[in-house]
Enzyme design. Structure first.
Site, PDB file in Angstrom:
ATOM      1  N   SER A  19      94.818  20.659  16.442  1.00 32.43           N
ATOM      2  CA  SER A  19      94.448  22.033  16.101  1.00 32.43           C
ATOM      3  C   SER A  19      95.277  23.035  16.886  1.00 32.43           C
ATOM      4  O   SER A  19      95.689  22.764  18.024  1.00 32.43           O
ATOM      5  CB  SER A  19      92.969  22.227  16.440  1.00 32.43           C
ATOM      6  OG  SER A  19      92.627  23.594  16.439  1.00 32.43           O
ATOM      7  N   TYR A  73      85.465  21.252  22.819  1.00 41.90           N
ATOM      8  CA  TYR A  73      86.106  20.869  21.550  1.00 41.90           C
ATOM      9  C   TYR A  73      87.631  20.931  21.687  1.00 41.90           C
ATOM     10  O   TYR A  73      88.343  19.994  21.354  1.00 41.90           O
ATOM     11  CB  TYR A  73      85.628  21.798  20.424  1.00 41.90           C
ATOM     12  CG  TYR A  73      86.563  21.872  19.237  1.00 41.90           C
ATOM     13  CD1 TYR A  73      86.582  20.861  18.287  1.00 41.90           C
ATOM     14  CD2 TYR A  73      87.449  22.942  19.080  1.00 41.90           C
ATOM     15  CE1 TYR A  73      87.458  20.914  17.213  1.00 41.90           C
ATOM     16  CE2 TYR A  73      88.315  23.007  18.011  1.00 41.90           C
ATOM     17  CZ  TYR A  73      88.318  21.999  17.079  1.00 41.90           C
ATOM     18  OH  TYR A  73      89.195  22.057  16.020  1.00 41.90           O
ATOM     19  N   LYS A 116      90.786  17.955  21.734  1.00 41.42           N
ATOM     20  CA  LYS A 116      92.023  17.941  20.937  1.00 41.42           C
ATOM     21  C   LYS A 116      93.225  17.715  21.852  1.00 41.42           C
ATOM     22  O   LYS A 116      94.103  16.912  21.556  1.00 41.42           O
ATOM     23  CB  LYS A 116      92.177  19.249  20.145  1.00 41.42           C
ATOM     24  CG  LYS A 116      91.166  19.433  19.025  1.00 41.42           C
ATOM     25  CD  LYS A 116      91.310  18.377  17.932  1.00 41.42           C
ATOM     26  CE  LYS A 116      90.294  18.524  16.820  1.00 41.42           C
ATOM     27  NZ  LYS A 116      90.195  17.342  15.947  1.00 41.42           N
TER      28      LYS A 116
END
Ligand code: UD1
Length: 345
Positions: free
Chosen positions: A127, A152, A156
């Protein structure tokens, strides 16, 4: 013989679009999903679009190593596209243990099973969040990653690093793992058939599902989070990438791996349009293309939002031979068609 691609999280939003494009490109696809954040709507849609009723489906949790390893025993996997992960930024701040455990363990299990089975090609769903609040715009793959503001985002970054390390450690061995991380910007829209699309559970966090749910009457009013940013109209800038274009980028990346075209054993590509759009512009475009008025108001800034981020997509354009093609109008019309289709179910 057709190469086999395992799509973990293949019943979800992006995974279902990728499954459709992989099948269209002649790959055999195996879907694995634990259905923790979706129902069978999209998988059924995939079957309808592709006319294929025989797509192997494993309802397993990638955090269960035995189940993942068994899948690799049963199927001769040539490549994995790994989507199976939690993805809500705010929830990750509230429940970090759950996020780290789920997103890291599932990916480690995929990598270990792949290594156990003679190596594999792994495409990781990363991302733009890995760039953090960068001021070097547009971002290239060389733009330094900044510390993430959420668990989160950390997962990644960590998964990218894990993949890179596993590729490095297995290079030249009997069980080589090769890897590509695709850094998505803001995926939006739905398949032109309106048979698959985004299906958020509960109140959507992301902009476009909130817009379509407001337009259909499920939500009363959209809040635009902040109009006092230092941008042309005061609202945040993002790079909204159509989900079908995004899915095609996966096919290009998988083909690059399977056809032996990689220049390095671990590669990273930005996947976006390269064009920034403000929240206000996106809202205006949605109203115009769908010929409706949206109930919205200006609200305070949302904590954690970066003011602006968009991609330099030169590398993906040149190396993957891929380019975003659908216009924002087509994409926003598809998102609305999907929402209306859902309402009829
Ligand atoms: C977030 C994640 C990103 C992830 C993406 C898709 C971060 C910092 N961002 O992106 O990694 O890939 O979701 O899951 O980790 N907005 C409103 N009103 C709303 C909702 C959003 O004004 O009701 C605005 C936001 O302030 C933002 C823009 O719309 O400026 C896009 O927001 P959103 O769709 O949530 O995506 P991001 O936060 O950019």
């Amino acid at each position: 013989m057709a190469k086999k691609v395992l799509v973990s999280g293949g019943a979800g939003y992006i995974g279902s679009h990728v499954t459709v494009e992989l099948i269209a490109a002649g790959y055999e696809v195996i879907v694995a999903d634990n259905m923790s954040n979706c129902d069978l709507t999209c998988f059924e849609g995939v079957k309808k679009i592709t006319g294929r009723d025989d797509i192997p489906f494993y309802e397993i949790d990638c955090c269960d190593f035995g189940a993942v390893n068994k899948l690799f025993d049963e199927q001769n996997i040539d490549a994995v596209i790994h989507f199976a992960a939690f993805k809500a930024v705010g929830e990750s701040v509230a429940q970090p243990i759950m996020y780290y455990r789920n997103n890291l363990v599932s990916f480690l299990n995929i990598l270990e099973a792949a290594k156990n089975h003679g190596g594999c090609n792994i495409l990781f769903s990363s991302s733009a969040t890995v760039y953090g609040e960068t001021e070097n715009l547009p971002v290239t793959e060389q733009t330094p990653r900044l510390p993430s503001t959420s668990p989160y985002g950390n997962t990644k970054q960590m998964c990218e690093d894990i993949l890179r390390d596993v590729v490095f450690a297995t290079s030249g061995s009997d069980e080589p793992v090769k890897g590509i991380s695709l850094r998505y910007f803001n995926p939006i829209g739905a398949h032109p058939s309106a048979l698959i699309g985004e299906l958020p559970r509960g109140v959507p966090n992301n902009l476009v599902p909130f817009i379509t749910q407001t337009a259909i009457g499920k939500r009363e009013c959209l809040s635009i989070f902040g109009n006092d940013y230092n941008t042309k109209d005061g609202t945040c800038l993002r790079d909204y990438i159509d989900v079908v274009d995004l899915a095609k980028a996966h096919v290009a990346a998988v083909s690059r791996m399977l056809d032996g075209k990689m220049k390095e054993d671990y590669e990273i590509f930005n996947i976006g349009t390269g064009k920034p759009l403000s929240v206000q512009e996106l809202v205006d475009a949605f109203e115009k293309v769908n010929n409706l008025k949206l109930n919205y108001k200006i609200a305070p800034r949302r904590p954690g939002d970066v003011v602006a981020i968009w991609a330099d997509t030169t590398l993906a354009n040149e190396e993957l031979g891929w380019k975003a093609e659908r216009s924002i109008e087509e994409t926003l019309a598809s998102a609305w068609a999907w929402e209306k289709n859902l309402a009829e179910k």
